[in-house]
Structure formats: C-alpha cells, structure tokens
Scaffold this active site. Structure first.
Site, PDB file in Angstrom:
ATOM      1  N   SER A 135     -17.195  -4.878   8.391  1.00 19.49           N
ATOM      2  CA  SER A 135     -15.931  -4.458   7.774  1.00 19.49           C
ATOM      3  C   SER A 135     -15.601  -3.006   8.109  1.00 19.49           C
ATOM      4  CB  SER A 135     -16.056  -4.607   6.257  1.00 19.49           C
ATOM      5  OG  SER A 135     -15.067  -3.854   5.601  1.00 19.49           O
ATOM      6  N   GLN A 157     -13.969  -6.066  11.821  1.00 18.45           N
ATOM      7  CA  GLN A 157     -12.787  -6.320  10.979  1.00 18.45           C
ATOM      8  C   GLN A 157     -11.997  -5.043  10.786  1.00 18.45           C
ATOM      9  OE1 GLN A 157     -12.832  -5.380   7.241  1.00 18.45           O
ATOM     10  NE2 GLN A 157     -10.608  -5.666   7.409  1.00 18.45           N
ATOM     11  N   TYR A 159      -8.918  -2.934   9.046  1.00 19.13           N
ATOM     12  CA  TYR A 159      -7.836  -2.713   8.091  1.00 19.13           C
ATOM     13  C   TYR A 159      -6.944  -1.679   8.725  1.00 19.13           C
ATOM     14  CZ  TYR A 159      -9.924  -4.941   3.945  1.00 19.13           C
ATOM     15  OH  TYR A 159     -10.419  -5.818   3.029  1.00 19.13           O
ATOM     16  N   THR A 185      -7.337  -8.010   9.188  1.00 18.71           N
ATOM     17  CA  THR A 185      -7.098  -8.532   7.838  1.00 18.71           C
ATOM     18  C   THR A 185      -5.708  -8.144   7.375  1.00 18.71           C
ATOM     19  OG1 THR A 185      -9.438  -8.479   7.315  1.00 18.71           O
ATOM     20  CG2 THR A 185      -7.926  -8.483   5.445  1.00 18.71           C
ATOM     21  N   ARG A 194      -8.916  -6.146  -9.530  1.00 19.11           N
ATOM     22  CA  ARG A 194     -10.283  -6.626  -9.826  1.00 19.11           C
ATOM     23  C   ARG A 194     -10.674  -6.106 -11.213  1.00 19.11           C
ATOM     24  NH1 ARG A 194     -11.872  -5.947  -4.117  1.00 19.11           N
ATOM     25  NH2 ARG A 194     -10.043  -6.801  -3.063  1.00 19.11           N
ATOM     26  N   LYS A 275      -6.854 -12.516   9.819  1.00 23.78           N
ATOM     27  CA  LYS A 275      -7.563 -12.989   8.617  1.00 23.78           C
ATOM     28  C   LYS A 275      -6.689 -12.825   7.371  1.00 23.78           C
ATOM     29  CE  LYS A 275     -11.875 -12.127   6.113  1.00 23.78           C
ATOM     30  NZ  LYS A 275     -11.457 -11.505   4.875  1.00 23.78           N
ATOM     31  N   HIS A 299      -9.043 -14.204   0.798  1.00 20.56           N
ATOM     32  CA  HIS A 299      -9.911 -13.047   0.586  1.00 20.56           C
ATOM     33  C   HIS A 299     -10.924 -13.343  -0.535  1.00 20.56           C
ATOM     34  CE1 HIS A 299      -9.677  -8.670   1.894  1.00 20.56           C
ATOM     35  NE2 HIS A 299     -10.654  -8.608   1.013  1.00 20.56           N
ATOM     36  N   ASP A 330     -12.091 -19.505   5.273  1.00 17.98           N
ATOM     37  CA  ASP A 330     -13.096 -19.048   4.297  1.00 17.98           C
ATOM     38  C   ASP A 330     -12.524 -19.151   2.898  1.00 17.98           C
ATOM     39  OD1 ASP A 330     -11.783 -16.685   3.434  1.00 17.98           O
ATOM     40  OD2 ASP A 330     -12.902 -15.403   4.807  1.00 17.98           O
ATOM     41  N   GLY A 332     -14.574 -19.603  -1.042  1.00 18.56           N
ATOM     42  CA  GLY A 332     -15.126 -20.623  -1.929  1.00 18.56           C
ATOM     43  C   GLY A 332     -16.313 -21.399  -1.389  1.00 18.56           C
ATOM     44  N   ILE A 333     -16.743 -21.104  -0.163  1.00 19.68           N
ATOM     45  CA  ILE A 333     -17.834 -21.898   0.426  1.00 19.68           C
ATOM     46  C   ILE A 333     -19.161 -21.546  -0.246  1.00 19.68           C
ATOM     47  CG2 ILE A 333     -19.223 -22.253   2.519  1.00 19.68           C
ATOM     48  CD1 ILE A 333     -16.590 -21.968   4.112  1.00 19.68           C
ATOM     49  N   MET A 334     -19.776 -22.543  -0.859  1.00 21.67           N
ATOM     50  CA  MET A 334     -21.055 -22.340  -1.538  1.00 21.67           C
ATOM     51  C   MET A 334     -22.114 -23.334  -1.064  1.00 21.67           C
ATOM     52  SD  MET A 334     -21.139 -19.787  -3.774  1.00 21.67           S
ATOM     53  CE  MET A 334     -22.163 -20.143  -5.216  1.00 21.67           C
ATOM     54  N   GLY A 353     -18.701 -15.325   2.653  1.00 22.96           N
ATOM     55  CA  GLY A 353     -18.752 -13.968   2.107  1.00 22.96           C
ATOM     56  C   GLY A 353     -19.844 -13.878   1.048  1.00 22.96           C
ATOM     57  N   ARG A 354     -19.527 -14.364  -0.144  1.00 19.51           N
ATOM     58  CA  ARG A 354     -20.498 -14.226  -1.249  1.00 19.51           C
ATOM     59  C   ARG A 354     -21.802 -14.963  -0.983  1.00 19.51           C
ATOM     60  NH1 ARG A 354     -15.550 -14.839  -3.412  1.00 19.51           N
ATOM     61  NH2 ARG A 354     -14.721 -13.212  -4.783  1.00 19.51           N
TER      62      ARG A 354
HETATM   63  C1  FMN Z   1     -17.856  -8.000  -2.017  1.00 19.50           C
HETATM   64  C2  FMN Z   1     -16.820  -8.410  -1.033  1.00 19.50           C
HETATM   65  C3  FMN Z   1     -16.261  -7.455  -0.186  1.00 19.50           C
HETATM   66  C4  FMN Z   1     -15.305  -7.830   0.757  1.00 19.50           C
HETATM   67  N1  FMN Z   1     -14.811  -6.891   1.621  1.00 19.50           N
HETATM   68  C5  FMN Z   1     -13.951  -7.293   2.596  1.00 19.50           C
HETATM   69  C6  FMN Z   1     -13.519  -6.358   3.573  1.00 19.50           C
HETATM   70  O1  FMN Z   1     -13.910  -5.207   3.582  1.00 19.50           O
HETATM   71  N2  FMN Z   1     -12.652  -6.804   4.525  1.00 19.50           N
HETATM   72  C7  FMN Z   1     -12.194  -8.106   4.568  1.00 19.50           C
HETATM   73  O2  FMN Z   1     -11.421  -8.461   5.448  1.00 19.50           O
HETATM   74  N3  FMN Z   1     -12.610  -8.995   3.651  1.00 19.50           N
HETATM   75  C8  FMN Z   1     -13.487  -8.625   2.677  1.00 19.50           C
HETATM   76  N4  FMN Z   1     -13.928  -9.545   1.775  1.00 19.50           N
HETATM   77  C9  FMN Z   1     -13.475 -10.945   1.878  1.00 19.50           C
HETATM   78  C10 FMN Z   1     -14.428 -11.746   2.775  1.00 19.50           C
HETATM   79  O3  FMN Z   1     -14.327 -11.345   4.108  1.00 19.50           O
HETATM   80  C11 FMN Z   1     -14.114 -13.250   2.700  1.00 19.50           C
HETATM   81  O4  FMN Z   1     -12.765 -13.454   2.999  1.00 19.50           O
HETATM   82  C12 FMN Z   1     -14.430 -13.859   1.335  1.00 19.50           C
HETATM   83  O5  FMN Z   1     -15.601 -13.313   0.794  1.00 19.50           O
HETATM   84  C13 FMN Z   1     -14.583 -15.358   1.463  1.00 19.50           C
HETATM   85  O6  FMN Z   1     -14.803 -15.953   0.232  1.00 19.50           O
HETATM   86  P1  FMN Z   1     -16.267 -16.315  -0.330  1.00 19.50           P
HETATM   87  O7  FMN Z   1     -16.859 -15.055  -0.858  1.00 19.50           O
HETATM   88  O8  FMN Z   1     -15.985 -17.295  -1.419  1.00 19.50           O
HETATM   89  O9  FMN Z   1     -17.074 -16.894   0.813  1.00 19.50           O
HETATM   90  C14 FMN Z   1     -14.887  -9.183   0.812  1.00 19.50           C
HETATM   91  C15 FMN Z   1     -15.450 -10.139  -0.024  1.00 19.50           C
HETATM   92  C16 FMN Z   1     -16.409  -9.765  -0.947  1.00 19.50           C
HETATM   93  C17 FMN Z   1     -17.021 -10.819  -1.835  1.00 19.50           C
END
Ligand code: FMN
Length: 409
Positions: A135, A157, A159, A185, A194, A275, A299, A330, A332-334, A353-354
């Site tokens: 990122s 990635q 911004y 993004t 948040r 994205k 996101h 992406d 919600g994928i768990m 992501g998570r």
């Molecule tokens: C803690 C956290 C930080 C994130 N930071 C960025 C970021 O800096 N840039 C970005 O494009 N997406 C960011 N995202 C979004 C992720 O790239 C991704 O789209 C998202 O986590 C997908 O969903 P998931 O967590 O359910 O897999 C972030 C997500 C999380 C959870």
C-alpha cells in the site's frame, strides 16, 4: 463375550504419541483450522485499537456484513464421478502464472498489527507463488519489500495525493524496484467513517494513554515487539501524528477523475488494475479506457457503507467486460470456498485483506503462511468435491446464489 488380555505387539501401533511441539506459536497456529480461528487468536494477542482498526469497517459495518453473508448464501452444485486425484489451482493473471487464485491485498499501517508487517506478507506470498500488494500507506519501503522477496511478484497500490509529483515519484520507485502491476485505488475520495477508531481514540502511531497501557497488560508480546523494533512510520510519507481519518483527508485528492487515470497510464510501464469498482457503467468505462484489470471491491466495507456487494455485482460485470479485461474481486473473503465461488462466477482472481492480517496478528510470517495453507486446503478440497480439477472448469453452474437480498423489481 470372550475377553483377552491385550498383547504388547497389538498395543504398539495404537500408542502413537506425537513428539510435543515446542514452539507455542506453532502450536497456536496448528490449532487454527479456519480464518475465523486465526481471527480469534489475533484478537487475543493484539491491542484493541489495532485489532479494531483491522477488523472494523465504516459506519454500521453493513457493507462488510452483507459481503460475507453473500458468500455464506452460496449453494454449491457438485458434478459426480470425475477423476479428481490431482487438482491444479494455478492460472495466468495479468500475464504471469500464479499458484493460487488469490493474492494479498494492499493494507496500510501493517506493522502496527504485528511488527513483521509487510515483510511477513511479501515473503509468505513469494513462497506460495502468489502476488503481494504494497500500500501507499505501507510501513515498509518499496525497496525493502522488493529486497525481502526477490523471487516474489509484487504489486504497488497507488493513492493519488494532492501532491501529484510525490505520487508519481512513488510510481517511479515501484517501477524501478520491479513491481509489475499498479493498483490504482479509486474508492477513497475522502476517508470512510470508521467509528471504532474514533471510539478507541486511535492515532498513528498509537499513543500510550492510561487506557492503552491497561489494554497492553494481557498482550505483552505485541508491546515488546512494538517497543523493541524499528519505530512505526510510513515508508512513503513524512511522519504523521494524528488520527487516521485526518491523515487520509489531508493526503487524498477528492478531485481525481478518469482523466488522471489516463495520465497515470502514460507514466507506468507495467499492468494497471483499478481497485474499488462498484458498478457496471464504471466497469465499461474502464474497459474503454484500456486498463488491464478492475477489482470489484468496496474496500472491505471501510468506505461507503451499504455499498454494492462485489460478489453480487460480479456476473453482470463479467458479462459486460469480461472479454476486454480481467475482473478481480475482494471484500468479505474468509474461506477458500468463498474464493471458489467467486472464480466459478467468472472472477479471474481474488484478493484477501483481513484474512491475511488475522494470520499476521496471530503469528507474524508463520501466521501468514497458515492463512495461505488454510485457504489452499479449502480451495483444493472444494474443487475436488465439486468434481473439477482446474480453475477453468469452474462455471456459474457450480454455484447458486441464494439471494437473501436483491433489488426490488
Ligand atoms: C486494515 C486495512 C487497511 C487497508 N488499507 C488499504 C490501503 O492502504 N489501500 C487500499 O487500496 N486498500 C486498503 N484496504 C482494503 C483492502 O485492500 C481490501 O480491499 C479489503 O481488505 C478486502 O476486504 P477483506 O478485508 O474482507 O478481505 C485495507 C483494508 C484493511 C482491512
């Protein structure tokens, strides 16, 4: 019933005591069988503000809950009596082979979740043969990530900041360091709300208040790591001390448009993936603009709440633009089952992501390895149970979306 005394040679094969695992971390990770198990370990080991920053989403967190619910509402339709002795989970994504149909999504502040941060993600991804995305808000530099995973495939990635020259300087560094894809993004014109962060008084870097110290007591390993490794800082930005929302709003440029995308295209030699796409007309516009891929994403529910569920949007986007560009997804994928469902509905690739960050918080690099191992096992088993041996054999016929929610009319 006739009874007899057991004989020694009958007992021997039954007594297979496993050599005890000496590493507490390995024991902890082996016990985690699902990403949700890793999440529980992560929660126990990470200070509340950092965990909530990762786990939370925007406003009522409806976007995230619905995205997960949509995957949960999948019904798989298996084909029977196929030879599934071997399965192949690889495919070509943006011109190069990947070993699994998912990669690591870009996440900011990653060393705050666990001190190994991006290095753990990039090295685990390289070992597994999948892409890692760094990122703009990363906490390890572009060059350090590339050096840590020289055989790996890295994506950067971007911004778009108010200061265009500085944004482009980053793009230039990523190209020089061998990153092959730029993820632009586009779903952050301003920061999402948040609320957990506001309630936790979350700042970057975390401040030691009476509340954070009290919360630290049961999490000594995190604090030991935090205080005895390189201070947390943004690798691409100057130092910042304030709330996350303020940082995002200071940096991000709410005037970015499609024209800026064309301008970025001119300066980047590799592939471009956009994205945060959330509608069919925008997907069509990007296909016309000639980008290489789009990522259907809200996101992870961290921006617009009650946003479209990417998995619901997928079939119509694939129908409209699937032959002109790659469609990634992406949010919600768990589980591996979620990934198989997305591929069956026409996604070329997915990002986590998570799921990655829960592994990281549960056990650093080893924890990220565990995330990938869990997902790989679930993908391979689901493919076998569906009667397919390659990703290309997965079709929409393998998945019924039981629609709890759908537009009226
Ligand atoms: C803690 C956290 C930080 C994130 N930071 C960025 C970021 O800096 N840039 C970005 O494009 N997406 C960011 N995202 C979004 C992720 O790239 C991704 O789209 C998202 O986590 C997908 O969903 P998931 O967590 O359910 O897999 C972030 C997500 C999380 C959870």
């Amino acid at each position: 019933m006739k009874r007899q005394l057991p004989k020694a040679h009958d007992l021997r094969p039954l007594l297979q005591f496993k050599k005890p695992e000496l590493s507490a971390k390995t024991r902890r990770l082996e016990k985690a069988l699902t990403i949700d198990d890793l999440r529980k370990v992560a929660k126990r080991r990470t200070p509340k503000a950092a965990f909530d920053y990762t786990d939370g989403a925007a406003d009522g967190e409806v976007s995230l809950a619905r995205a997960r619910e949509a995957f949960g509402d999948v019904e798989f339709v298996p084909s029977i009596l196929r030879d599934v002795s071997t399965v192949d989970t690889s495919r070509s994504v943006l011109g190069r082979s990947v070993a699994l149909p998912f990669g690591i999504a870009p996440t900011g502040f990653t060393r705050m979740m666990q001190t190994e941060g991006e290095i753990a993600g990039a090295t685990a991804a390289a070992a597994a043969g999948i892409p890692f995305s760094l990122s703009t808000m990363g906490t390890t530099s572009i060059e350090d990530v590339a050096a840590a995973a020289p055989g790996g495939r890295n994506w950067f990635q971007l911004y778009m900041w108010k200061d265009r020259d500085r944004s482009m300087a980053l793009v230039d560094r990523a190209a020089k360091a061998g990153y092959d894809t730029l993820l632009v993004t586009v779903d952050v014109p301003v920061a999402g709300a948040r609320l957990r962060d506001v309630r936790n008084g979350m700042t970057i870097p975390p401040k030691l208040s009476a509340r954070t110290v009290a919360n630290a007591v049961p999490r000594p390993a995190w604090w030991f790591n935090f205080l005895t490794t390189e201070p947390l800082a943004f690798a691409s930005l100057d130092s910042w001390s304030g709330t996350v929302a303020d940082l995002l709003d200071t940096m991000f440029d709410p005037t970015v448009t499609f024209e800026d995308l064309a301008w970025i295209r001119e300066q980047w030699p590799g592939k471009i993936s956009v994205k945060g796409v959330q509608s069919v007309p925008d997907a069509v516009r990007l296909a016309d603009a000639g980008v290489d891929a789009i990522i259907l994403s809200n996101h992870g529910g961290r921006q617009l709440d009650r946003a479209p569920v990417p998995f619901h949007l997928l079939p119509s986007v694939v129908k409209e633009v699937g032959s002109s560009l790659e469609v990634h997804l992406d949010t919600g994928i768990m589980s591996g089952q979620d990934i198989v469902a997305a591929i069956a509905h026409g996604a070329d690739f997915t990002l986590i992501g998570r799921a990655y960050l829960y592994g990281l918080m549960a056990g650093g690099r080893e924890g990220v390895d565990r995330t990938i191992e869990i997902l790989r096992g679930q993908i391979e088993r689901t493919m076998r149970l569906l009667g397919v041996t390659t990703l290309d054999e997965l079709t929409p016929d393998h998945v019924v979306q039981l629609r709890r929610l759908g537009p009226l009319g």
